[in-house]
Design a protein around this motif. Structure first.
Motif, PDB file in Angstrom:
ATOM      1  N   GLY A   1      37.946 -25.741  22.315  1.00  0.00           N
ATOM      2  CA  GLY A   1      37.357 -26.806  21.510  1.00  0.00           C
ATOM      3  C   GLY A   1      35.848 -26.857  21.588  1.00  0.00           C
ATOM      4  N   SER A   2      35.277 -26.299  22.670  1.00  0.00           N
ATOM      5  CA  SER A   2      33.827 -26.384  22.856  1.00  0.00           C
ATOM      6  C   SER A   2      33.081 -25.572  21.811  1.00  0.00           C
ATOM      7  CB  SER A   2      33.449 -25.896  24.267  1.00  0.00           C
ATOM      8  OG  SER A   2      34.096 -26.656  25.262  1.00  0.00           O
ATOM      9  N   ILE A   3      33.500 -24.331  21.600  1.00  0.00           N
ATOM     10  CA  ILE A   3      32.822 -23.475  20.625  1.00  0.00           C
ATOM     11  C   ILE A   3      33.048 -24.007  19.209  1.00  0.00           C
ATOM     12  CG2 ILE A   3      32.784 -21.154  19.634  1.00  0.00           C
ATOM     13  CD1 ILE A   3      33.275 -20.036  22.389  1.00  0.00           C
ATOM     14  N   GLN A   4      34.233 -24.585  18.961  1.00  0.00           N
ATOM     15  CA  GLN A   4      34.498 -25.163  17.640  1.00  0.00           C
ATOM     16  C   GLN A   4      33.532 -26.300  17.341  1.00  0.00           C
ATOM     17  OE1 GLN A   4      36.979 -24.015  15.485  1.00  0.00           O
ATOM     18  NE2 GLN A   4      35.998 -25.333  13.972  1.00  0.00           N
ATOM     19  N   ALA A   5      33.362 -27.192  18.308  1.00  0.00           N
ATOM     20  CA  ALA A   5      32.435 -28.312  18.122  1.00  0.00           C
ATOM     21  C   ALA A   5      31.003 -27.809  17.950  1.00  0.00           C
ATOM     22  CB  ALA A   5      32.522 -29.268  19.305  1.00  0.00           C
ATOM     23  N   ARG A   6      30.629 -26.820  18.769  1.00  0.00           N
ATOM     24  CA  ARG A   6      29.284 -26.262  18.654  1.00  0.00           C
ATOM     25  C   ARG A   6      29.056 -25.661  17.276  1.00  0.00           C
ATOM     26  NH1 ARG A   6      26.830 -22.050  22.958  1.00  0.00           N
ATOM     27  NH2 ARG A   6      25.781 -23.943  23.681  1.00  0.00           N
ATOM     28  N   GLY A   7      30.016 -24.878  16.803  1.00  0.00           N
ATOM     29  CA  GLY A   7      29.855 -24.205  15.519  1.00  0.00           C
ATOM     30  C   GLY A   7      29.728 -25.168  14.363  1.00  0.00           C
ATOM     31  N   GLU A   8      30.572 -26.195  14.338  1.00  0.00           N
ATOM     32  CA  GLU A   8      30.502 -27.158  13.244  1.00  0.00           C
ATOM     33  C   GLU A   8      29.194 -27.947  13.289  1.00  0.00           C
ATOM     34  OE1 GLU A   8      33.977 -29.441  12.431  1.00  0.00           O
ATOM     35  OE2 GLU A   8      35.343 -27.900  13.210  1.00  0.00           O
ATOM     36  N   ASN A   9      28.747 -28.261  14.502  1.00  0.00           N
ATOM     37  CA  ASN A   9      27.449 -28.935  14.625  1.00  0.00           C
ATOM     38  C   ASN A   9      26.314 -28.054  14.108  1.00  0.00           C
ATOM     39  OD1 ASN A   9      28.347 -31.341  15.674  1.00  0.00           O
ATOM     40  ND2 ASN A   9      27.873 -30.853  17.797  1.00  0.00           N
ATOM     41  N   LEU A  10      26.306 -26.790  14.524  1.00  0.00           N
ATOM     42  CA  LEU A  10      25.206 -25.902  14.155  1.00  0.00           C
ATOM     43  C   LEU A  10      25.148 -25.668  12.650  1.00  0.00           C
ATOM     44  CD1 LEU A  10      25.312 -23.211  17.011  1.00  0.00           C
ATOM     45  CD2 LEU A  10      23.648 -25.051  16.697  1.00  0.00           C
ATOM     46  N   PHE A  11      26.303 -25.501  12.025  1.00  0.00           N
ATOM     47  CA  PHE A  11      26.309 -25.263  10.583  1.00  0.00           C
ATOM     48  C   PHE A  11      25.756 -26.470   9.835  1.00  0.00           C
ATOM     49  CE2 PHE A  11      28.696 -24.523   6.460  1.00  0.00           C
ATOM     50  CZ  PHE A  11      27.882 -23.467   6.067  1.00  0.00           C
ATOM     51  N   SER A  12      26.156 -27.653  10.264  1.00  0.00           N
ATOM     52  CA  SER A  12      25.630 -28.871   9.642  1.00  0.00           C
ATOM     53  C   SER A  12      24.135 -29.018   9.912  1.00  0.00           C
ATOM     54  CB  SER A  12      26.391 -30.088  10.175  1.00  0.00           C
ATOM     55  OG  SER A  12      25.949 -31.278   9.570  1.00  0.00           O
ATOM     56  N   LEU A  13      23.695 -28.644  11.120  1.00  0.00           N
ATOM     57  CA  LEU A  13      22.276 -28.729  11.459  1.00  0.00           C
ATOM     58  C   LEU A  13      21.446 -27.767  10.624  1.00  0.00           C
ATOM     59  CD1 LEU A  13      22.319 -29.025  15.361  1.00  0.00           C
ATOM     60  CD2 LEU A  13      21.482 -30.728  13.746  1.00  0.00           C
ATOM     61  N   LEU A  14      21.948 -26.557  10.433  1.00  0.00           N
ATOM     62  CA  LEU A  14      21.215 -25.584   9.624  1.00  0.00           C
ATOM     63  C   LEU A  14      21.011 -26.100   8.207  1.00  0.00           C
ATOM     64  CD1 LEU A  14      22.662 -22.114  10.707  1.00  0.00           C
ATOM     65  CD2 LEU A  14      20.454 -23.113  11.280  1.00  0.00           C
ATOM     66  N   LYS A  15      22.034 -26.698   7.637  1.00  0.00           N
ATOM     67  CA  LYS A  15      21.896 -27.256   6.294  1.00  0.00           C
ATOM     68  C   LYS A  15      20.840 -28.357   6.266  1.00  0.00           C
ATOM     69  CE  LYS A  15      26.593 -26.350   4.579  1.00  0.00           C
ATOM     70  NZ  LYS A  15      27.835 -26.964   4.068  1.00  0.00           N
ATOM     71  N   ALA A  16      20.866 -29.219   7.280  1.00  0.00           N
ATOM     72  CA  ALA A  16      19.921 -30.336   7.303  1.00  0.00           C
ATOM     73  C   ALA A  16      18.492 -29.860   7.543  1.00  0.00           C
ATOM     74  CB  ALA A  16      20.335 -31.339   8.383  1.00  0.00           C
ATOM     75  N   PHE A  17      18.294 -28.932   8.468  1.00  0.00           N
ATOM     76  CA  PHE A  17      16.944 -28.450   8.763  1.00  0.00           C
ATOM     77  C   PHE A  17      16.348 -27.698   7.583  1.00  0.00           C
ATOM     78  CE2 PHE A  17      17.659 -28.993  13.439  1.00  0.00           C
ATOM     79  CZ  PHE A  17      16.474 -29.661  13.701  1.00  0.00           C
ATOM     80  N   THR A  18      17.144 -26.851   6.946  1.00  0.00           N
ATOM     81  CA  THR A  18      16.592 -26.068   5.834  1.00  0.00           C
ATOM     82  C   THR A  18      16.249 -26.939   4.629  1.00  0.00           C
ATOM     83  OG1 THR A  18      18.867 -25.559   5.115  1.00  0.00           O
ATOM     84  CG2 THR A  18      17.746 -23.927   6.485  1.00  0.00           C
TER      85      THR A  18
ATOM     86  N   ILE B   1      42.260 -17.796  14.067  1.00  0.00           N
ATOM     87  CA  ILE B   1      41.599 -16.628  13.499  1.00  0.00           C
ATOM     88  C   ILE B   1      41.866 -16.492  12.005  1.00  0.00           C
ATOM     89  CG2 ILE B   1      43.462 -14.941  13.833  1.00  0.00           C
ATOM     90  CD1 ILE B   1      41.191 -13.114  15.075  1.00  0.00           C
ATOM     91  N   ASP B   2      42.938 -17.154  11.523  1.00  0.00           N
ATOM     92  CA  ASP B   2      43.264 -17.104  10.097  1.00  0.00           C
ATOM     93  C   ASP B   2      42.728 -18.315   9.339  1.00  0.00           C
ATOM     94  OD1 ASP B   2      44.862 -18.908  11.386  1.00  0.00           O
ATOM     95  OD2 ASP B   2      46.717 -18.339  10.345  1.00  0.00           O
ATOM     96  N   ALA B   3      41.763 -19.016   9.921  1.00  0.00           N
ATOM     97  CA  ALA B   3      41.168 -20.185   9.262  1.00  0.00           C
ATOM     98  C   ALA B   3      40.460 -19.757   7.978  1.00  0.00           C
ATOM     99  CB  ALA B   3      40.184 -20.866  10.209  1.00  0.00           C
ATOM    100  N   PRO B   4      40.316 -20.660   7.008  1.00  0.00           N
ATOM    101  CA  PRO B   4      39.602 -20.316   5.762  1.00  0.00           C
ATOM    102  C   PRO B   4      38.219 -19.745   6.052  1.00  0.00           C
ATOM    103  CG  PRO B   4      40.654 -22.460   5.580  1.00  0.00           C
ATOM    104  CD  PRO B   4      40.805 -22.054   7.007  1.00  0.00           C
ATOM    105  N   VAL B   5      37.757 -18.853   5.202  1.00  0.00           N
ATOM    106  CA  VAL B   5      36.477 -18.187   5.425  1.00  0.00           C
ATOM    107  C   VAL B   5      35.301 -19.147   5.306  1.00  0.00           C
ATOM    108  CG1 VAL B   5      37.312 -15.928   4.705  1.00  0.00           C
ATOM    109  CG2 VAL B   5      36.348 -17.496   2.994  1.00  0.00           C
ATOM    110  N   ASP B   6      35.516 -20.299   4.673  1.00  0.00           N
ATOM    111  CA  ASP B   6      34.431 -21.263   4.540  1.00  0.00           C
ATOM    112  C   ASP B   6      34.448 -22.309   5.658  1.00  0.00           C
ATOM    113  OD1 ASP B   6      36.730 -22.541   3.772  1.00  0.00           O
ATOM    114  OD2 ASP B   6      35.844 -23.525   2.018  1.00  0.00           O
ATOM    115  N   ARG B   7      35.184 -22.013   6.729  1.00  0.00           N
ATOM    116  CA  ARG B   7      35.202 -22.887   7.904  1.00  0.00           C
ATOM    117  C   ARG B   7      34.812 -22.089   9.142  1.00  0.00           C
ATOM    118  NH1 ARG B   7      38.319 -27.429   8.038  1.00  0.00           N
ATOM    119  NH2 ARG B   7      37.205 -27.756  10.007  1.00  0.00           N
ATOM    120  N   PHE B   8      34.156 -22.736  10.068  1.00  0.00           N
ATOM    121  CA  PHE B   8      33.843 -22.110  11.353  1.00  0.00           C
ATOM    122  C   PHE B   8      35.123 -22.017  12.169  1.00  0.00           C
ATOM    123  CE2 PHE B   8      32.621 -21.846  15.745  1.00  0.00           C
ATOM    124  CZ  PHE B   8      31.460 -21.096  15.759  1.00  0.00           C
ATOM    125  N   SER B   9      35.392 -20.882  12.757  1.00  0.00           N
ATOM    126  CA  SER B   9      36.615 -20.660  13.530  1.00  0.00           C
ATOM    127  C   SER B   9      36.273 -20.289  14.965  1.00  0.00           C
ATOM    128  CB  SER B   9      37.455 -19.554  12.889  1.00  0.00           C
ATOM    129  OG  SER B   9      38.448 -19.098  13.784  1.00  0.00           O
TER     130      SER B   9
END
Length: 877
Positions: free
Chosen positions: A312-329, A45-53
């Motif tokens: 670990g499941s939500i972490q993997a999902r979140g990092e994937n989605l953020f990268s996907l949003l960048k690529a799609f946009t 929960i204390d992860a950097p604000v620029d990372r998905f937690s």
């Protein structure tokens, strides 16, 4: 001397068998770690604000699934969830800098439409369903700019807190929206976050969005996130139209989890997602359908809680989605609806939406277009037919082309027989076990049992053709070709097996399916292994363990993938067998074990089959076969002592309380309809939970043969999944207390005198829901020759027929309101009106009134704790 040599050969064979067991064991450990996200470290929960937690996302799940709880349509929890989501979005909006513009809307959607679901035609009418929408864009963006939609639903199934399905999706999207704002990244194109409140009711929230949202025509790509479990691989189950969404995924996903074969399987699964609304039924938006698939034991149950989420499941999902949003946009392929229409009108080129792609243990993803795939997938079959001719030329005519081809065909047939026996043997052994066992599905709570029981006998089936090879003599003349029989045998068996996988690859190509990559990689890996084997045997004996072991080295990466693919498939299947429906006895008792044993055989054929051409001559010994047979018998006997269920793998039952009413305050008949949804039927349930029989007044003189059965029509309230319930029984119900809580019950009445319009007759009706506090859905079953009605833009769906009954029209109505439902039906003539009947199905669907909870729970408050324990905690006593 011969006896000593035989024993030495057996010892070497057992050593090789043990080595293979160790190799596949290590592969399985690796695969298990990958599938259950052991290799992904979730951020705190204390992860950097620029990372998905993940930890921050789980806090949202905790609020939605624990603090708020069940969120099905009509419930107070659904309204609370909508308020919470909007509040969190407002907080994110306050954190946005000047370069980002954020717009938030919550809308109440209404509509009516027809759809085909699981092969059934159904009409849906809805009102007052809530969607919460957030649009993030750059400060200088235009409303007409193409955008990316990411969708997840915040409603839950009946009686379920829905932590996995789909609070995990909503939580991931909330953390993703926060990350988009706090990371310093300004989206090149707008991003629309849709939190829809009615997915469990046949995707009504998504339909309402596509019909009413002002941004709907700007959407150029959609990412739908879903869950049929509590974690594990976040698999891309559907993609398209077009292949570019899957290409974007291949290029950008941090933990790629996708294979194109899922698109072949998904249409067979009894279910659907919002993806079909966005990309198929009501628009042509290209996109991805991404779903949590493991943890299905808890899907749509009261045990879908926060503590069941796989770390670990939500972490993997979140990092994937953020990268996907960048690529799609940033993708030039992102187009608005009008731009896609214009391109389609001016382009004669048809883009195939069936590219080939698959991930390798979520480490990387291999992607290639359909055209490339069709070309390279034909290479193995061409090589198979070309090889006899090449051997003929290399031997300067000393070998017959026809004889070589005939030997290859013999090898192909024997390998195919081995694969078939690998499926038949476990099925036969499972049937034998059930003849002496009182319950089915012993592997349900203990998935490892399925492997322990069925893999040895499946391996036994693979080896049997090697023994009978001697009965199929070579067609080639060894004396003329100057080549030993041993060399020709290895050659024929290898190329026969190669040809088998080549033909399967070709069959995938011809059928237009997208799973051919699996058999193609098997063929390609086998070819590499054969080349290395042929090089090694020039300096080493063909009978040496060294040359045999060398053969497997090029196959290891491919075999690891088959273990990954097959292991996931089996685990998913085992979890879903608990809710796949029951078939009436006596055949229903065997069905689930037959399916699991057969699929285990297929997976064993994938994983071990490529080794058989070379390893078969070592392992096809009577001592090895006897060992496998004895091991199978022992494991089947031991497995019969395991109980099928546990607190982590509950048995599902359905209890429906039905009231037949007259008017708004008279109950004519009350009954309970009780059904199971897997192979262990009601006698099994009453045996291991006698309190159920006691509460239903099932005494020692009760006869299942003489008991009243519930027809499928009884379960039309959750239409069209009534096919899941067979062998259901009807028991007398209690109606003395319900009128103490409700002054008025649901009822239909004429709202206007019927009037004649030419030869038709229109009847105006009004549906009152009475004084019910919360209603999930009302179902109208209309039997008779209609010419029109007021639902779905006055468009009639196809009629439905149940068990040979008269054709009926089905309409589901949902959405809370103080106003009654008013509608009209138009019949063809006065005579037709006399023949028309209209039934309101609400008894099963009265949800969470003061003392009313249905589906998985029993009416009357003093039974609630008892049945909840029965449904979700039934295990060995």
């Amino acid at each position: 001397m011969a006896h000593r040599f035989l024993r030495a050969g057996d010892a070497a064979a057992f050593m090789l068998l043990v080595a293979l067991a160790v190799m596949y064991g290590l592969m399985s450990v690796l695969v298990h770690s990958v599938l259950y996200m052991k290799l992904i470290q979730p951020l705190g929960i204390d992860a950097p604000v620029d990372r998905f937690s993940e930890a921050r996302a789980v806090e949202h799940v905790r609020v939605l699934a624990h603090d708020i709880g069940v969120r099905q349509e009509g419930s107070h929890g659904l309204r609370e969830a909508a308020r919470y989501i909007k509040g969190q979005l407002e907080i994110i909006k306050e954190q946005a800098g000047p370069k980002i513009r954020i717009e938030i809307e919550d809308s109440s959607v209404a509509g009516s439409f027809n759809m085909m679901f699981l092969g059934h035609s159904i009409s849906l009418g809805y009102r007052n369903h809530t969607n919460v929408v957030m649009r993030i864009s750059s400060a200088d963006s235009q409303d007409s700019d193409p955008s990316v939609l990411i969708n997840g639903h915040f409603d839950s199934a009946l009686g379920s807190p829905g932590a996995g399905d789909c609070a995990s999706c909503v939580a991931s999207m909330l953390e993703l929206a926060r990350l988009t704002v706090n990371s310093g990244w300004v989206p090149y194109r707008p991003i629309i976050f849709l939190f829809n409140g009615a997915e469990e009711l046949f995707m009504l929230g998504a339909h309402g969005f596509m019909k009413t949202c002002k941004w709907r025509d700007t959407i150029g790509a959609v990412i739908n996130v879903e869950a049929s479990g509590t974690g594990g691989p976040d698999l891309v189950c559907q993609s398209g139209p077009g292949s570019w969404p899957s290409r974007i995924y291949a290029e950008s996903a941090v933990y790629p989890m996708a294979n194109s074969a899922a698109q072949d399987v998904f249409p067979v699964i009894p279910g659907d997602t919002d993806y079909r609304i966005f990309s198929q039924d009501y628009s042509d938006i290209p996109g991805l359908d991404i779903i949590f698939l493991l943890g299905g034991y808890f899907y749509h149950t009261s045990y879908d809680t926060v503590d069941r989420l796989l770390p670990g499941s939500i972490q993997a999902r979140g990092e994937n989605l953020f990268s996907l949003l960048k690529a799609f946009t940033n993708s030039p392929s992102l187009k608005t609806a009008s731009e896609r229409k214009a391109i389609a009108a001016t382009s004669n080129k048809h883009e195939d939406d069936r590219a080939f792609f698959f991930d390798y243990l979520s480490w990387f993803l291999i992607f290639y277009p359909r055209g490339v795939g069709d070309l390279i997938h034909c290479v193995p079959i061409v090589l198979f037919f070309l090889k006899p001719f090449l051997l003929y030329l290399s031997s300067a005519g000393s070998r017959s082309w026809f004889a070589i081809s005939l030997d290859f065909v013999k090898g192909l047939i024997l390998h195919a027989v081995g694969i078939i026996l690998a499926v038949i043997f476990p099925v036969l052994f499972s049937l034998m076990r059930q003849l002496f066992c009182s319950h089915a599905m012993n592997w349900f709570a203990h998935p490892l049992l399925a492997f322990i029981m069925f893999v040895p006998c499946s391996f036994l089936g693979l080896l049997v053709p090697t023994i009978i090879w001697s009965r199929f003599p070579l067609s080639q003349d060894t004396s003329a070709s100057n080549i030993s029989k041993e060399v020709l045998t290895d050659e024929s068996r290898f190329w026969g097996a190669f040809g088998f996988y080549a033909i399967l690859t070709l069959a995938y190509c011809v059928s237009g399916l997208s799973g051919g990559f699996l058999t193609f990689t098997l063929s390609a890996s086998m070819l590499l292994a054969w080349i290395l084997f042929c090089v090694i045997v020039k300096s080493s004996s063909r009978q040496s363990l060294r040359s045999t072991i060398i053969f497997v080295i090029p196959l290891v990466p491919c075999l690891t993938y088959t273990v990954y693919y097959g292991g996931f498939l089996l685990q998913f299947l085992i979890e879903k067998m608990g809710m796949m429906g029951s078939i009436p006895p006596p055949y229903g008792f065997y069905v689930s074990d037959i399916i699991v044993s057969a699929v285990t055989g297929v997976v064993t054929g994938w994983c071990v089959g490529p080794l058989i051409p070379i390893y078969g001559r070592w392992l096809a010994k009577s001592s090895i076969l006897q060992f496998l047979l004895n091991l199978t018998v022992v494991t089947l006997a031991v497995s019969s002592q395991f109980f099928p269920y546990s607190k982590d793998a509950p048995k599902r039952v359905v209890l429906q309380n039905t009231y037949l009413t007259h008017g708004s305050n008279q109950i004519v008949l009350a009954s309970y309809d009780f059904s199971v949804v897997d192979s262990n039927n009601l006698p099994f349930l009453f045996k291991y939970s006698p309190e159920v029989a006691e509460e239903l007044d099932v005494g020692s003189d009760f006869s299942f043969m003489a008991a009243d059965s519930s027809p499928k029509q009884t379960f039309m309230g959750i239409f069209p999944v009534s096919f899941l319930f067979s062998g259901s029984l009807k028991f007398p119900g209690r109606s003395d207390e319900i009128m103490k809580h409700y002054q008025h019950l649901p009822h239909l009445s004429a709202s206007n005198p019927p009037r004649i319009v030419k030869e038709s007759r229109r009847v105006y009706l009004e549906l009152s829901l009475g004084s019910l506090e919360e209603v999930w859905v009302a179902v109208l079953n209309i039997t008779g020759p209609l010419s029109g009605w007021s639902f779905a833009d006055q468009s009639l769906p196809a009629t439905e027929v149940v068990d040979g009954g008269p054709p009926s029209y089905i309409c589901r109505l949902s959405g809370s309101s103080s106003e009654n439902w008013t509608f009209w039906l138009e019949v063809i003539s006065k005579v037709s009106l006399c023949c028309m009947t209209l039934t309101l199905l609400l008894g099963y669907l009265l949800l969470i009134g003061k003392d009313i909870i249905v589906i998985y729970m029993l009416l009357r408050s003093h039974f609630l704790h008892f049945l909840e324990g029965l449904v979700f905690l039934l295990w060995g006593i």
